[in-house]
Design an enzyme around this catalytic site. Structure first.
Site, PDB file in Angstrom:
ATOM      1  N   ASN A 138       0.837  -1.202   0.000  1.00 20.71           N
ATOM      2  CA  ASN A 138       0.000   0.000   0.000  1.00 20.71           C
ATOM      3  C   ASN A 138       0.866   1.244   0.000  1.00 20.71           C
ATOM      4  OD1 ASN A 138       0.924  -0.456   2.652  1.00 20.71           O
ATOM      5  ND2 ASN A 138      -0.676   0.863   3.447  1.00 20.71           N
ATOM      6  N   GLU A 146       3.227  -1.315   4.579  1.00 20.03           N
ATOM      7  CA  GLU A 146       3.199  -2.140   5.782  1.00 20.03           C
ATOM      8  C   GLU A 146       2.222  -3.304   5.694  1.00 20.03           C
ATOM      9  OE1 GLU A 146       0.031   0.869   7.062  1.00 20.03           O
ATOM     10  OE2 GLU A 146       1.346   0.427   5.400  1.00 20.03           O
ATOM     11  N   CYS A 188       2.041   2.963   2.416  1.00 18.34           N
ATOM     12  CA  CYS A 188       3.099   2.996   3.446  1.00 18.34           C
ATOM     13  C   CYS A 188       3.883   1.694   3.518  1.00 18.34           C
ATOM     14  CB  CYS A 188       2.483   3.315   4.809  1.00 18.34           C
ATOM     15  SG  CYS A 188       1.469   4.799   4.829  1.00 18.34           S
TER      16      CYS A 188
END
Length: 623
Positions: A444, A448, A446
């Site tokens: 995604n 994570e 970020c």
């Protein structure tokens, strides 16, 4: 010297009341031994002028305290309290900043605040079904004093609910309770067999307001509202057709409107100069479509509360990869630049092997090699090598280059622009618990989460973060407290999935089927400081391994308990959880697939055998 005149809210003028202002500053400094109220008072007066408004007076006092933070951190608390006093007056009216009044005002006005939000068509009217006496008894105004200045400022600018005229109607403790009630809204009203709806809301409130666990931004924005889009991240895949590409633009706009961060896999889209069968023409490739996605991110900016947050992912064998690497450059053709979205490389292990061995790398257009998109590990390598032979025979469009040259360009762009960042396809898939139902094509915004996507499923993740700094007691990590926080957090995250407002049917399908949650951590360095553990020490490495083993164990155990209470997630059967493969086991799987040792501490301190047996018996609530 003539008195400085201040303009009141009704437009009238009166001499500035320095004694009254000094009293407010003194109250803000109460209990803080490293600050000087007189320095704050002196600093604000230099910006006064005759005709200054009361709002400007308030701002000057806050800015004076803020300017002194570099002298001592306690001034951050002073500035926070001064801003809180302003908020109290905005919501409760003039004179509401006296500490002895705030507790009662918080409790006595809570229901009126809910009614005001409901009348403005912002809050869910079901919040009024809670027992207000029980709920308001738990609101603790003293927890406002836990905030530093920046925390209160960000809440004021972004999170506290405003009415249609943009007047703030919410205060920090009301925000925590609104979110807590919003996340407990579907808990049973009766105390049998478990905790009641009110008890769960208070449990959630105490965990958040004490800064032990904080949900993600969408949850804070929207819990308890009429559009409770509470999920953080959405991952989707683009199909190689005009209809498929424009559907992604529409889906991304809808998801971004309700504060979602996006990771879109663009690998399926054919490359530049690839054949277009319908028109017998040649494709312009991927880059023009990414330019449009960039403009969608700018135009649909998460409900006006923060910038649109998109990320484009592309596999390393795509023939447009070199132009993809340059999307964030500040020179060149602006029509082929995307300054407002992020980008990431989705790299198969085979590419890194070729780099290490000094080998060559072949780029393809995905419409000619569609199988590569969904293959991983050894299966990908076999198919890729077969396609290389076809390229050598002149059967496929493509390009051959030194793998090291492409790797060097990837690193150069990463240093120059921060993009595209480096992510790895094979470990994400080989270690995925959901390898039985699909392929992970991207992460995604970020990086994570790693969840499987398809044309019928937009992956969703529901996030929150444990504040590790608030789980140290008497110089050691308080694992009992940590376990309590994790259990509460996992329940809150699981509730998000059922309460959620879904902008697209594909997102609803994926979230209800797989029920993925992400439990993160913050305050890590603050925790190390409290423990007096240096970052570059063996003690730190041992602590990190022990700490995150406990968090993982507590989270898996809680999800299993929820499965017993509520049922396992629908796609549990056949998953790695169902097959008895936990995260430590998947590390071994990756090692076997690569044929290369992975040096890692694999010490197990907790009873994982018993937990595996429990998961085998009752399942998992979350994938």
């Amino acid at each position: 010297m003539p008195a400085i005149m201040v303009k009141r809210r009704d437009g009238s003028l009166e001499p500035v009341q320095e004694d009254k202002i000094n009293l407010v500053i003194q109250r803000a400094c109460q209990g803080l031994d490293k600050v000087s109220w007189s320095d704050v008072a002196l600093g604000c007066q230099v910006s006064w002028y005759s005709g200054i408004s009361t709002e400007e007076i308030d701002e000057s006092v806050i800015m004076s305290a803020r300017s002194l933070i570099e002298q001592h951190p306690q001034y951050s608390q002073v500035a926070a309290r001064l801003l809180l006093f302003v908020l109290y007056q905005r919501v409760f009216g003039p004179g509401a900043a006296r500490a002895e009044d705030v507790h009662n005002l918080y409790k006595n006005n809570f229901r009126d605040y809910l009614v005001k939000g409901i009348d403005a068509e912002m809050l869910d009217q079901r919040l009024l079904e809670f027992d207000m006496d029980i709920i308001t008894s738990a609101i603790d105004a003293d927890r406002d004093l836990l905030f530093q200045y920046q925390g209160v400022q960000i809440l004021t600018d972004r999170y506290l609910i405003q009415d249609r005229q943009h007047n703030t109607i919410e205060l920090p403790q009301w925000l925590w309770m609104r979110v807590a009630m919003g996340l407990a809204i579907q808990e049973p009203a009766s105390a049998e067999p478990g905790a009641s709806r009110e008890e769960r809301a208070i449990e959630f409130y105490n965990t958040m307001s004490a800064f032990r666990y904080i949900p993600s931004t969408p949850t804070l924005f929207s819990a308890g509202t009429n559009h409770p889009q509470l999920s953080s991240c959405f991952l989707n895949t683009t199909e190689d057709s005009l209809e498929g590409i424009f559907k992604v633009f529409t889906d991304n706009a809808r998801l971004s409107k309700w504060s979602g961060g996006l990771g879109t896999d663009w690998t399926n889209v054919r490359a530049t100069n690839a054949h277009i069968k319908g028109t017998n023409g040649k494709s312009q490739g991927l880059i023009p479509w990414l330019k449009i996605d960039n403009d969608v991110a700018v135009a649909v900016n998460q409900g006006g509360k923060r910038k649109g947050a998109h990320c484009a992912y592309l596999e390393t064998w795509h023939m447009d990869i070199e132009e993809f690497l340059e999307l964030r450059k500040n020179v060149g053709d602006e029509r082929r630049r995307t300054h407002d979205i992020n980008s990431a490389n989705w790299i198969p292990d085979l590419f890194m092997k070729r780099v290490a061995d000094g080998g060559q790398w072949t780029l393809f257009t995905p419409d000619q090699v569609p199988e590569l998109h969904d293959l991983v590990g050894k299966a990908f390598e076999e198919a890729y090598v077969r396609r290389e032979r076809e390229f050598d025979q002149g059967q496929l469009l493509g390009k051959r280059m030194e793998a090291k040259d492409l790797w060097r360009k990837m690193l150069t762009m990463l240093f120059e622009t921060g993009h595209p960042w480096i992510t790895f396809k094979d470990p994400c898939n080989l270690r995925s618990p959901q390898d039985h139902v699909g392929v992970v094509h991207s992460s995604n915004l970020c990086t994570e989460i790693t969840l499987n996507t398809s044309p019928t499923e937009t992956a969703v993740c529901n996030l929150g973060s444990i504040n590790l700094a608030n789980h140290v007691t008497d110089g050691v990590v308080d694992y009992d407290k940590l376990q309590q926080t994790v259990r509460t957090a996992v329940r809150m995250l699981d509730n998000v999935i059922d309460i959620n407002y879904y902008p697209t049917p594909e997102a609803k399908q994926a979230n209800l089927t797989h029920r993925a949650i992400g439990l993160g951590a913050m305050g890590y360095q603050d925790m190390l400081y409290q423990l007096n553990v240096p970052f570059n020490s063996d003690a730190h490495l041992q602590l990190a391994d022990e700490l995150f083993e406990h968090i993982s164990y507590f989270a898996i155990s809680t999800s299993s308990d929820l499965a017993e209470e509520r049922g396992a997630y629908p796609s549990f059967k056949g998953s790695k959880w169902d097959r008895g493969l936990f995260p430590l086991d998947t590390l071994t799987l990756l090692e076997e697939e690569r044929g290369v040792p992975i040096e890692c501490n694999r010490t197990a301190r907790l009873d994982w055998t018993a937990l595996k047996a429990r998961v085998a018996k009752v399942g998992m609530r979350n994938s």
